[in-house]
Scaffold this active site. Structure first.
Site, PDB file in Angstrom:
ATOM      1  N   CYS A 106      41.145  45.258  45.767  1.00 24.94           N
ATOM      2  CA  CYS A 106      40.988  46.105  44.745  1.00 24.94           C
ATOM      3  C   CYS A 106      39.221  45.871  44.174  1.00 24.94           C
ATOM      4  CB  CYS A 106      41.807  46.067  43.527  1.00 24.94           C
ATOM      5  SG  CYS A 106      43.303  45.904  44.242  1.00 24.94           S
TER       6      CYS A 106
HETATM    7  C1  UGA Z   1      43.251  43.945  40.092  1.00 20.73           C
HETATM    8  C2  UGA Z   1      43.267  44.300  38.686  1.00 20.73           C
HETATM    9  O1  UGA Z   1      43.312  42.794  37.649  1.00 20.73           O
HETATM   10  C3  UGA Z   1      44.517  45.072  38.389  1.00 20.73           C
HETATM   11  O2  UGA Z   1      44.596  45.265  37.178  1.00 20.73           O
HETATM   12  C4  UGA Z   1      44.278  46.267  39.341  1.00 20.73           C
HETATM   13  O3  UGA Z   1      45.617  47.076  39.094  1.00 20.73           O
HETATM   14  C5  UGA Z   1      44.286  45.744  40.741  1.00 20.73           C
HETATM   15  O4  UGA Z   1      43.118  45.166  40.775  1.00 20.73           O
HETATM   16  C6  UGA Z   1      44.146  47.054  41.576  1.00 20.73           C
HETATM   17  O5  UGA Z   1      43.185  47.841  41.299  1.00 20.73           O
HETATM   18  O6  UGA Z   1      45.226  47.477  42.264  1.00 20.73           O
HETATM   19  P1  UGA Z   1      44.289  41.977  41.711  1.00 20.73           P
HETATM   20  O7  UGA Z   1      43.063  42.500  42.602  1.00 20.73           O
HETATM   21  O8  UGA Z   1      45.511  41.892  42.162  1.00 20.73           O
HETATM   22  O9  UGA Z   1      44.422  42.877  40.428  1.00 20.73           O
HETATM   23  O10 UGA Z   1      43.991  40.588  41.031  1.00 20.73           O
HETATM   24  P2  UGA Z   1      43.095  40.008  39.803  1.00 20.73           P
HETATM   25  O11 UGA Z   1      44.137  38.913  39.254  1.00 20.73           O
HETATM   26  O12 UGA Z   1      42.628  40.841  38.928  1.00 20.73           O
HETATM   27  O13 UGA Z   1      41.968  38.877  40.502  1.00 20.73           O
HETATM   28  C7  UGA Z   1      41.052  39.455  41.602  1.00 20.73           C
HETATM   29  C8  UGA Z   1      40.164  38.376  41.812  1.00 20.73           C
HETATM   30  O14 UGA Z   1      39.268  37.818  40.953  1.00 20.73           O
HETATM   31  C9  UGA Z   1      40.721  37.204  42.404  1.00 20.73           C
HETATM   32  O15 UGA Z   1      39.942  36.731  43.471  1.00 20.73           O
HETATM   33  C10 UGA Z   1      40.540  36.081  41.364  1.00 20.73           C
HETATM   34  O16 UGA Z   1      40.596  34.698  41.803  1.00 20.73           O
HETATM   35  C11 UGA Z   1      39.279  36.569  40.648  1.00 20.73           C
HETATM   36  N1  UGA Z   1      39.213  36.201  39.137  1.00 20.73           N
HETATM   37  C12 UGA Z   1      39.977  36.743  38.366  1.00 20.73           C
HETATM   38  C13 UGA Z   1      38.250  35.445  38.999  1.00 20.73           C
HETATM   39  O17 UGA Z   1      37.414  34.749  39.669  1.00 20.73           O
HETATM   40  N2  UGA Z   1      38.101  35.041  37.533  1.00 20.73           N
HETATM   41  C14 UGA Z   1      38.939  35.567  36.627  1.00 20.73           C
HETATM   42  O18 UGA Z   1      38.717  35.217  35.277  1.00 20.73           O
HETATM   43  C15 UGA Z   1      39.837  36.380  36.969  1.00 20.73           C
END
Ligand code: UGA
Length: 421
Positions: free
Chosen positions: A264
Site C-alpha cells: 500500500c
Molecule cells: C497500511 C495502512 O496502515 C492501512 O490503514 C491501509 O488500509 C493499508 O495500508 C492499505 O492501504 O490497504 P499495511 O500496509 O498493511 O497498512 O501495514 P502498516 O502496518 O501500515 O505498515 C506499513 C509499513 O510501514 C510496514 O513495512 C511497517 O514496518 C512500516 N512502519 C509502520 C514503520 O516503518 N514504522 C511505523 O511506525 C509504522
C-alpha cells in the site's frame, strides 16, 4: 443483506468474511480457480490472523464463483476489491478495475432490481466517476445514481490486523451521491458505532490517499530524525515517545528503522505523486518521503560494513523477510534491497522468517533458508529486518547484530547497532 465481492485478495476476503460475521450473505467473485476452491473449502486464500476461524464459523454464509451474473443476480450490493497495482512510472494501473466494471455492467443490463456498486479498491480521485461509471453505464445501458447506485468506500485495513480493523474501525468513509445508495449503506453499517463520514465520491477517494501518504510521511520523518539521532548518540524511540505525548501529534507510526514496505504505502504515495503531476502540481514532500524510504534499508549495510568492511564470503544472517510481522507478504519488503546488496557484495546469506520464506524463496532461490531463528544466529553478523515477536526470545549475547526494527533483547549483543538509535 446479500453482498457480492469482486476480488478475494486480503481486502475482499476480510471484508466479505467480516460481513458474514455480521449476519450478511456473501458471494465472492474471482477469476483465480485456486482461490475459488480454497474459499469453498473454508481455506483462507491469504494468511491473515483470525481469518480461518471466521471462515469456519460462517461457512454457511458464503461461497465463491467465477460467474458474475449469478453473483450479481443473487446480491443487492457489489464491492469491487480488485488490486490496483502500479505502472512503470508509478501511476495507478486500472486494468483490473476496468475489467470488473465491464463485467458488472454486462450483468446489470439484465437485472431489473436496483443494485449498488461500491468501489473499495484504492483508486486515485475521480476514478469511480470518470472510469468506473462510464464503463458500467455503457455495458448496462443504464444510468448511474438512477438505475443503479455507485459509491466509494475506502478500506483502512492493516495486513495482520485486518480482522480487528474491520470490526473496530476508527471511521467509515462513504463517498455517495444518490440517497437510495446512502440509505442502503447506512443499513449495511448500522452495527458500527465509529464516526461515519459521508462525502462525495472523489473526496472519499482522496481521504484514502491522504491517509496513507500522511502515515508514510510520518515514518520517513521519523527515519530522518532517527538518522540524525544515530549520529548524535540519541535513541530516536525515546525522542518520539516525548514527541508523541503532544496530543496534536499522537505517538503512533513513529517507529523509526528501515522504512515502510507492503502493497500500500509505496504504491499509493507514488500513485498520488503521479496524479499530482498530471494535474500540474509538484509534490515535493511526497517525493522526499519516497527518497528517504528508498535509502533507509541501505543504512543497515553501512552499519554492517563498519564492523565487517569486506562482506565477500561472510555468513550474514537475516531475521525477518515479511514487510512487517504477522504476514507472509513480502511485497516491497525492506529485506529485498538488503538481500540484493548483500548478494552483490558476495555475502553468504542465511535467512529465517516464520511465515514469508516460501514467498521470498520465489524471488531469491539462491540464498539459504532455515527453519529456526536460532540457526540464523550462527553467522558472522545478524541483521534484524522484521520485528516478529519471537525475535525477542533469542539469545544475542556474543553476536554482531545490526537492528533495523528495535528488538529490545538484541541490544544485549556483543556488538549492537540500531539504525536510528
Ligand atoms: C497500511 C495502512 O496502515 C492501512 O490503514 C491501509 O488500509 C493499508 O495500508 C492499505 O492501504 O490497504 P499495511 O500496509 O498493511 O497498512 O501495514 P502498516 O502496518 O501500515 O505498515 C506499513 C509499513 O510501514 C510496514 O513495512 C511497517 O514496518 C512500516 N512502519 C509502520 C514503520 O516503518 N514504522 C511505523 O511506525 C509504522
Amino acid at each position: 443483506m446479500k453482498i457480492s465481492i469482486v476480488g478475494s485478495g486480503y481486502v475482499g476476503i476480510v471484508t466479505g468474511i467480516g460481513f458474514t460475521e455480521l449476519g450478511n450473505e456473501v458471494i465472492f467473485i474471482d477469476t483465480d480457480k485456486a482461490k475459488i476452491n480454497a474459499i469453498n473449502n473454508q481455506e483462507p486464500p491469504i494468511y491473515e490472523k483470525g481469518l480461518e476461524e471466521l471462515m469456519m464459523k460462517n461457512r454457511d454464509k458464503y461461497y465463491a464463483t467465477d460467474d458474475y451474473s449469478e453473483a450479481i443476480d443473487k446480491s443487492d450490493i457489489t464491492f469491487i476489491c480488485v488490486a490496483t497495482p502500479s505502472n512503470e512510472n508509478g501511476s495507478i494501473n486500472l486494468a483490473y478495475i476496468k475489467s470488473a466494471a465491464k463485467e458488472i455492467g454486462k450483468t446489470l443490463k439484465n437485472k431489473s432490481d436496483f443494485h449498488v456498486i461500491v468501489v473499495k479498491s484504492t483508486v486515485v480521485p475521480r476514478t469511480t466517476e470518470e472510469v468506473v461509471k462510464p464503463l458500467i453505464e455503457n455495458e448496462s445501458r443504464k444510468k448511474a445514481f438512477e438505475d443503479f447506485g455507485l459509491a466509494m468506500n475506502p478500506e483502512f485495513l492493516r495486513e495482520g490486523n485486518a480482522i480487528e480493523d474491520f470490526f473496530s474501525p476508527d471511521r467509515i468513509v462513504l463517498g455517495v451521491k444518490d440517497d437510495r445508495t446512502k440509505s442502503i449503506f447506512e443499513e449495511l453499517y448500522v452495527q458500527f458505532s465509529c464516526p461515519k463520514l459521508i462525502t462525495d465520491i472523489k473526496t472519499a477517494e482522496m481521504i484514502k490517499y491522504a491517509s496513507n501518504a500522511f502515515l508514510a510521511t510520518k515514518i520517513s520523518f521519523a527515519n530522518e530524525i532517527g538518522n540524525i539521532c544515530k549520529k548524535l548518540g540519541i535513541n530516536a524511540y525515546e525522542v518520539f515517545k516525548g514527541v508523541g505525548l503532544d496530543h496534536r501529534i499522537n505517538p503512533a507510526f513513529f517507529r523509526a528503522g528501515i522504512g515502510f514496505g507492503g502493497s500500500c504505502f509505496p504504491k499509493d504515495v507514488k500513485a498520488l505523486i503521479a496524479k499530482a503531476e498530471e494535474v500540474g502540481e509538484n509534490p515535493k514532500i511526497m517525493r522526499a518521503v519516497v527518497e528517504v524510504n528508498d535509502r533507509q534499508p541501505l543504512k543497515m549495510l553501512e552499519l554492517l560494513k563498519k564492523h565487517i568492511p569486506n562482506l565477500k564470503g561472510k555468513r550474514i544472517g537475516i531475521l525477518g523477510l515479511a514487510f512487517k510481522p504477522d504476514t507472509d507478504d513480502i511485497r516491497e519488503s525492506r529485506a529485498i534491497p538488503i538481500v540484493e546488496r548483500l548478494i552483490e557484495e558476495g555475502a553468504k546469506i542465511i535467512a529465517y522468517d516464520p511465515k514469508a520464506m516460501d514467498n521470498f524463496r520465489k524471488l531469491f532461490p539462491q540464498i539459504e533458508y532455515t527453519s529456526s531463528a536460532e540457526n540464523v544466529l550462527n553467522a558472522d553478523a545478524v541483521l534484524v529486518v522484521t520485528e516478529w515477536d519471537e525475535f525477542e526470545e533469542l539469545d544475542y549475547t556474543e553476536k554482531v547484530v545490526i537492528d533495523g526494527r528495535m528488538i529490545e533483547r538484541a541490544r544485549k549483543a556483543a556488538i549492537y547497532e540500531g539504525v536510528c538509535w
